[in-house]
Design a protein around this motif. Structure first.
Motif, PDB file in Angstrom:
ATOM      1  N   PHE A 149       0.839  -1.201   0.000  1.00 29.73           N
ATOM      2  CA  PHE A 149       0.000   0.000   0.000  1.00 29.73           C
ATOM      3  C   PHE A 149       0.874   1.251   0.000  1.00 29.73           C
ATOM      4  O   PHE A 149       0.656   2.187  -0.800  1.00 29.73           O
ATOM      5  CB  PHE A 149      -0.916  -0.023   1.225  1.00 29.73           C
ATOM      6  CG  PHE A 149      -1.839   1.155   1.338  1.00 29.73           C
ATOM      7  CD1 PHE A 149      -3.143   1.076   0.889  1.00 29.73           C
ATOM      8  CD2 PHE A 149      -1.409   2.345   1.913  1.00 29.73           C
ATOM      9  CE1 PHE A 149      -4.007   2.155   0.998  1.00 29.73           C
ATOM     10  CE2 PHE A 149      -2.257   3.429   2.030  1.00 29.73           C
ATOM     11  CZ  PHE A 149      -3.558   3.337   1.563  1.00 29.73           C
ATOM     12  N   LEU A 150       1.856   1.291   0.873  1.00 28.61           N
ATOM     13  CA  LEU A 150       2.723   2.463   0.957  1.00 28.61           C
ATOM     14  C   LEU A 150       3.567   2.631  -0.302  1.00 28.61           C
ATOM     15  O   LEU A 150       3.811   3.764  -0.749  1.00 28.61           O
ATOM     16  CB  LEU A 150       3.633   2.335   2.190  1.00 28.61           C
ATOM     17  CG  LEU A 150       2.902   2.306   3.543  1.00 28.61           C
ATOM     18  CD1 LEU A 150       3.894   2.054   4.667  1.00 28.61           C
ATOM     19  CD2 LEU A 150       2.135   3.600   3.774  1.00 28.61           C
ATOM     20  N   ARG A 151       3.992   1.522  -0.888  1.00 25.64           N
ATOM     21  CA  ARG A 151       4.764   1.608  -2.132  1.00 25.64           C
ATOM     22  C   ARG A 151       3.894   2.173  -3.259  1.00 25.64           C
ATOM     23  O   ARG A 151       4.345   3.024  -4.040  1.00 25.64           O
ATOM     24  CB  ARG A 151       5.294   0.218  -2.504  1.00 25.64           C
ATOM     25  CG  ARG A 151       6.150   0.214  -3.773  1.00 25.64           C
ATOM     26  CD  ARG A 151       6.650  -1.173  -4.102  1.00 25.64           C
ATOM     27  NE  ARG A 151       7.604  -1.643  -3.100  1.00 25.64           N
ATOM     28  CZ  ARG A 151       7.340  -2.577  -2.194  1.00 25.64           C
ATOM     29  NH1 ARG A 151       6.156  -3.154  -2.162  1.00 25.64           N
ATOM     30  NH2 ARG A 151       8.255  -2.950  -1.322  1.00 25.64           N
ATOM     31  N   ALA A 152       2.641   1.707  -3.345  1.00 26.10           N
ATOM     32  CA  ALA A 152       1.736   2.214  -4.369  1.00 26.10           C
ATOM     33  C   ALA A 152       1.402   3.685  -4.132  1.00 26.10           C
ATOM     34  O   ALA A 152       1.283   4.464  -5.086  1.00 26.10           O
ATOM     35  CB  ALA A 152       0.453   1.383  -4.390  1.00 26.10           C
ATOM     36  N   LEU A 153       1.265   4.072  -2.881  1.00 26.93           N
ATOM     37  CA  LEU A 153       0.981   5.467  -2.564  1.00 26.93           C
ATOM     38  C   LEU A 153       2.138   6.367  -2.976  1.00 26.93           C
ATOM     39  O   LEU A 153       1.929   7.458  -3.539  1.00 26.93           O
ATOM     40  CB  LEU A 153       0.702   5.607  -1.063  1.00 26.93           C
ATOM     41  CG  LEU A 153       0.429   7.024  -0.554  1.00 26.93           C
ATOM     42  CD1 LEU A 153      -0.764   7.638  -1.270  1.00 26.93           C
ATOM     43  CD2 LEU A 153       0.213   7.018   0.954  1.00 26.93           C
ATOM     44  N   ARG A 154       3.343   5.929  -2.732  1.00 27.40           N
ATOM     45  CA  ARG A 154       4.508   6.714  -3.133  1.00 27.40           C
ATOM     46  C   ARG A 154       4.562   6.845  -4.659  1.00 27.40           C
ATOM     47  O   ARG A 154       4.811   7.947  -5.193  1.00 27.40           O
ATOM     48  CB  ARG A 154       5.792   6.067  -2.613  1.00 27.40           C
ATOM     49  CG  ARG A 154       7.042   6.866  -2.955  1.00 27.40           C
ATOM     50  CD  ARG A 154       8.284   6.291  -2.297  1.00 27.40           C
ATOM     51  NE  ARG A 154       8.574   4.949  -2.758  1.00 27.40           N
ATOM     52  CZ  ARG A 154       8.416   3.853  -2.021  1.00 27.40           C
ATOM     53  NH1 ARG A 154       7.953   3.954  -0.790  1.00 27.40           N
ATOM     54  NH2 ARG A 154       8.707   2.668  -2.501  1.00 27.40           N
ATOM     55  N   LEU A 155       4.283   5.743  -5.370  1.00 29.51           N
ATOM     56  CA  LEU A 155       4.293   5.797  -6.828  1.00 29.51           C
ATOM     57  C   LEU A 155       3.180   6.714  -7.342  1.00 29.51           C
ATOM     58  O   LEU A 155       3.390   7.475  -8.297  1.00 29.51           O
ATOM     59  CB  LEU A 155       4.109   4.385  -7.397  1.00 29.51           C
ATOM     60  CG  LEU A 155       4.045   4.268  -8.921  1.00 29.51           C
ATOM     61  CD1 LEU A 155       5.333   4.776  -9.549  1.00 29.51           C
ATOM     62  CD2 LEU A 155       3.777   2.824  -9.337  1.00 29.51           C
ATOM     63  N   HIS A 156       2.022   6.666  -6.707  1.00 29.72           N
ATOM     64  CA  HIS A 156       0.915   7.514  -7.136  1.00 29.72           C
ATOM     65  C   HIS A 156       1.253   8.993  -6.956  1.00 29.72           C
ATOM     66  O   HIS A 156       0.937   9.828  -7.808  1.00 29.72           O
ATOM     67  CB  HIS A 156      -0.342   7.157  -6.341  1.00 29.72           C
ATOM     68  CG  HIS A 156      -1.592   7.790  -6.864  1.00 29.72           C
ATOM     69  ND1 HIS A 156      -1.970   9.074  -6.543  1.00 29.72           N
ATOM     70  CD2 HIS A 156      -2.558   7.319  -7.703  1.00 29.72           C
ATOM     71  CE1 HIS A 156      -3.110   9.371  -7.149  1.00 29.72           C
ATOM     72  NE2 HIS A 156      -3.480   8.331  -7.854  1.00 29.72           N
ATOM     73  N   ARG A 157       1.911   9.325  -5.863  1.00 32.03           N
ATOM     74  CA  ARG A 157       2.289  10.718  -5.635  1.00 32.03           C
ATOM     75  C   ARG A 157       3.361  11.175  -6.601  1.00 32.03           C
ATOM     76  O   ARG A 157       3.387  12.337  -7.015  1.00 32.03           O
ATOM     77  CB  ARG A 157       2.774  10.881  -4.191  1.00 32.03           C
ATOM     78  CG  ARG A 157       1.641  10.810  -3.162  1.00 32.03           C
ATOM     79  CD  ARG A 157       2.159  10.798  -1.745  1.00 32.03           C
ATOM     80  NE  ARG A 157       1.067  10.880  -0.773  1.00 32.03           N
ATOM     81  CZ  ARG A 157       1.201  10.710   0.533  1.00 32.03           C
ATOM     82  NH1 ARG A 157       2.410  10.426   1.024  1.00 32.03           N
ATOM     83  NH2 ARG A 157       0.157  10.812   1.336  1.00 32.03           N
ATOM     84  N   GLU A 158       4.243  10.254  -6.991  1.00 30.70           N
ATOM     85  CA  GLU A 158       5.303  10.619  -7.923  1.00 30.70           C
ATOM     86  C   GLU A 158       4.793  10.822  -9.336  1.00 30.70           C
ATOM     87  O   GLU A 158       5.353  11.621 -10.094  1.00 30.70           O
ATOM     88  CB  GLU A 158       6.386   9.534  -7.924  1.00 30.70           C
ATOM     89  CG  GLU A 158       7.185   9.466  -6.620  1.00 30.70           C
ATOM     90  CD  GLU A 158       8.133   8.288  -6.612  1.00 30.70           C
ATOM     91  OE1 GLU A 158       8.053   7.446  -7.551  1.00 30.70           O
ATOM     92  OE2 GLU A 158       8.957   8.188  -5.675  1.00 30.70           O
ATOM     93  N   THR A 159       3.744  10.117  -9.714  1.00 30.57           N
ATOM     94  CA  THR A 159       3.237  10.173 -11.093  1.00 30.57           C
ATOM     95  C   THR A 159       1.922  10.929 -11.214  1.00 30.57           C
ATOM     96  O   THR A 159       1.451  11.145 -12.328  1.00 30.57           O
ATOM     97  CB  THR A 159       3.033   8.757 -11.641  1.00 30.57           C
ATOM     98  OG1 THR A 159       2.058   8.079 -10.829  1.00 30.57           O
ATOM     99  CG2 THR A 159       4.331   7.976 -11.627  1.00 30.57           C
ATOM    100  N   GLY A 160       1.324  11.331 -10.071  1.00 33.72           N
ATOM    101  CA  GLY A 160       0.006  11.956 -10.117  1.00 33.72           C
ATOM    102  C   GLY A 160      -0.029  13.221 -10.932  1.00 33.72           C
ATOM    103  O   GLY A 160      -1.011  13.501 -11.619  1.00 33.72           O
TER     104      GLY A 160
END
Length: 403
Positions: free
Chosen positions: A32-43
């Motif tokens: 979950f935290l890994r996906a959240l970090r990726l989402h913030r980086e690409t959002g």
């Protein structure tokens, strides 16, 4: 790395205790935290990062569902106050993030069905990216509810014949549509306007869902959920007796709930190619959800909980994060996989039929448009019956093949 899988149905298998549940929850929280970090980086990325943003949102939903499902199935082993507080928040997050994709895929499904039913052979000319398209086929006339459908694909274009209308009239969107088959004349007349109406309504809903998701990800409510998941990645609030308590009885209870729910389904009715009662209710002016669909949606949720419980039983207590991800999935059960796909198809067709019925209730639409939407609704209800029949076949195979 050698993999060792635990069979949830084998009473002689090695005992799986609360430590395995803790390892599973920590692994899912890390994902979950890994996906959240990726989402913030690409959002905020340009078009090139759109696919990564979609993948990150999907990974967020997947982890949230698995954590929430595990908290439900194994709640006696977890701190009750913490568990009851976390579950609805994770369900809210997963549902909010999934709405935009659901509306987009529903629109694609309905436009492709209109394209097929109107008999147009023109190739699509309007490309749509990163959209999961539901199964379609080239059915003409009455079809059996159990007919097989090819799998969906992504990046499928929308039919040129169904291009939306602008204020000045229809927009040219590709090659001219061929002469329609005579018996489909009335359908073809209203198909373009029906498609434009559906596109306006569902695109507006998708835009609102997108805005809602962005607001949710920036809200204090979401940050509170993310903080709790971050704590979960390192510390799981188990009860004092959980490390020595077996998980198989709780997983078996989840499987029993699924079996009981399936036993209550009208599988005999699902074996018929035409369910008149389902169509009669769907064509009524009552906008409430279809009464036959609720039990099937419930079975779909219970099947998901059963799958997650199998994953927990396959987790290895005390393993490293990489090993936990390796052991996070049990051997693929093709029968459960087929049953799950049939229920997903059932949900998609049911919601698409409801969207067509809702569009048909739009005031002051042309009779040809209403006719096309009625045919589209009936087509999707036939898809519902076909999905029920496919589930029946998959579940019977599972029952026969069970040890």
């Amino acid at each position: 790395m050698a993999q060792r899988h635990l069979d949830p149905t084998d009473p002689t298998a090695e005992a799986v205790t609360g430590d395995a549940l803790a390892a599973y929850l920590r692994a899912q929280a890390t994902e979950f935290l890994r996906a959240l970090r990726l989402h913030r980086e690409t959002g905020g990325a340009p078009v090139g990062g759109a696919e990564e943003t979609v993948d990150a949102a999907r990974a967020l939903r997947r982890s949230a569902r698995r954590i929430s499902g595990s908290l439900h199935t194994f709640r006696p082993l977890l701190d009750s106050d913490w568990s009851e507080e976390m579950r609805p928040e994770l369900a809210w997050l997963s549902g909010t993030l999934g709405l935009e994709h659901a509306y987009e895929a529903r629109l694609e499904r309905l436009l492709l069905a209109l394209h097929r039913l109107s008999g147009s052979t023109a190739l699509p000319a309007q490309t749509v990216t990163a959209v999961a398209v539901a199964p379609v086929d080239a059915v003409a006339g009455t079809r059996a509810a159990g007919s097989a459908r090819p799998g969906g694909s992504t990046g499928t274009a929308r039919p040129a014949a169904l291009a939306p209308e602008s204020a000045g009239g229809p927009v040219a969107a590709g090659p001219a549509r061929p002469t329609p088959v005579p018996e489909r004349g009335n359908l073809t007349v209203g198909a373009a306007k029906a498609g434009a109406l559906l596109e306006r309504q569902l695109t507006l809903a998708r835009t609102r869902a997108h805005s809602t998701a962005l607001q949710a990800l920036g809200s204090s409510r979401f940050h509170a959920v993310a903080d709790k998941v971050a704590v979960l990645a390192s510390e799981v609030p188990l009860t004092p007796t959980a490390p020595a308590t077996g998980l198989r009885s709780l997983a078996a209870a989840a499987q029993e709930r699924l079996t009981d729910a399936v036993a209550a389904l009208p599988l005999i009715t699902a074996g018929h190619p035409y369910n008149a009662e389902a169509l009669v209710h769907g064509l009524s002016p009552d906008p409430s959800p279809h009464p036959q669909d609720g039990p099937w949606h419930q079975v779909r949720l219970l099947l998901r909980l059963h799958r997650y419980a199998r994953e927990v039983l396959s987790a290895e207590a005390g393993a490293s994060p990489l090993e936990r991800r390796t052991f996070a999935r049990p051997p693929v059960d093709v029968r459960l996989l087929a049953a799950g796909r049939a229920l997903n198809r059932h949900r998609d067709a049911s919601e698409a039929a409801a969207a067509a019925a809702q569009a048909a209730r739009t005031p002051r639409i042309a009779p040809a448009t209403a006719y096309a939407l009625g045919v589209l609704h009936a087509d999707q209800r036939h898809e519902v019956e076909a999905a029920r029949f496919a589930f029946q076949q998959a579940w019977q195979q599972q029952t026969v093949g069970a040890p």
